[in-house]
Design a protein around this motif. Structure first.
Motif, short mmCIF file in Angstrom:
data_model
loop_
_atom_site.label_atom_id
_atom_site.label_comp_id
_atom_site.label_asym_id
_atom_site.label_seq_id
_atom_site.Cartn_x
_atom_site.Cartn_y
_atom_site.Cartn_z
N TYR A 9 -97.27 14.58 -13.29
CA TYR A 9 -97.44 15.51 -14.40
C TYR A 9 -97.89 14.79 -15.66
O TYR A 9 -97.56 13.62 -15.88
CB TYR A 9 -96.11 16.22 -14.68
N SER A 10 -98.61 15.53 -16.52
CA SER A 10 -99.03 14.99 -17.81
C SER A 10 -98.24 15.66 -18.92
O SER A 10 -97.67 16.75 -18.73
CB SER A 10 -100.53 15.24 -18.04
N LYS A 11 -98.23 15.04 -20.10
CA LYS A 11 -97.56 15.64 -21.26
C LYS A 11 -98.30 16.88 -21.75
O LYS A 11 -97.76 17.64 -22.54
CB LYS A 11 -97.44 14.61 -22.39
N ASP A 12 -99.53 17.08 -21.28
CA ASP A 12 -100.29 18.27 -21.65
C ASP A 12 -100.10 19.40 -20.63
O ASP A 12 -100.82 20.39 -20.65
CB ASP A 12 -101.78 17.92 -21.78
N ALA A 119 -87.46 16.57 -17.76
CA ALA A 119 -86.77 16.09 -18.97
C ALA A 119 -87.66 16.25 -20.20
O ALA A 119 -87.19 16.64 -21.28
CB ALA A 119 -86.35 14.63 -18.79
N TYR A 120 -88.95 15.96 -20.05
CA TYR A 120 -89.90 16.09 -21.16
C TYR A 120 -89.95 17.54 -21.65
O TYR A 120 -89.85 17.81 -22.85
CB TYR A 120 -91.28 15.60 -20.74
N VAL A 121 -90.12 18.49 -20.73
CA VAL A 121 -90.22 19.90 -21.11
C VAL A 121 -88.91 20.38 -21.76
O VAL A 121 -88.94 21.11 -22.75
CB VAL A 121 -90.59 20.77 -19.89
N GLU A 122 -87.80 19.94 -21.23
CA GLU A 122 -86.51 20.34 -21.81
C GLU A 122 -86.33 19.80 -23.22
O GLU A 122 -85.58 20.37 -24.01
CB GLU A 122 -85.37 19.90 -20.89
#
Length: 124
Positions: A9-12, A119-122
């Protein structure tokens, strides 16, 4: 929010599935839910170069037009023409509605596994 194990997955909010020397790219369930009902998709051409962090496609929802940023660099070897006629399939199943397949892959170091992406999305 659905996150599929085994994908990167990407941060975008794009997902990448590696199959040998080919990378399949789509947008995540989180991205499609944030965009709303998709009514139009604009895809690149076969043999177009994509560069990490740069727009390679765009989607239009009832809200706005949004760029889809390349999570890796490479050369488009196939596009999902079905999306052109049925952009809503992205809303129905984001992980089945891939956008492009890319070869000659580089710049894939910034991708996250499913746990890191969750974790990033949360944290947003």
């Amino acid at each position: 929010m659905n996150v599929v194990e085994g994908l990167m997955y990407s941060k975008d909010h794009e997902w990448v599935k590696f199959e040998g020397d080919i990378a399949i790219i789509g947008i995540t369930d989180y991205a499609q839910s944030e965009l709303g009902d998709l009514v139009f998709v604009n895809l690149p051409e076969v043999d177009d170069e994509v560069k990490v962090g740069e727009a390679f496609a765009d989607v239009e929802s009832v809200k706005a037009v949004s760029d889809i940023l390349a999570p890796i660099s490479g050369v488009v070897c196939e596009i999902n023409e079905e999306l052109l006629d049925a952009p809503g399939s992205i809303n129905e199943s984001a992980f089945d509605a891939w956008f492009v397949k890319v070869k000659d892959i580089t710049d894939k170091d910034n991708l996250m596994d499913a746990a890191a992406y969750t974790a990033y999305v949360e944290s947003l």
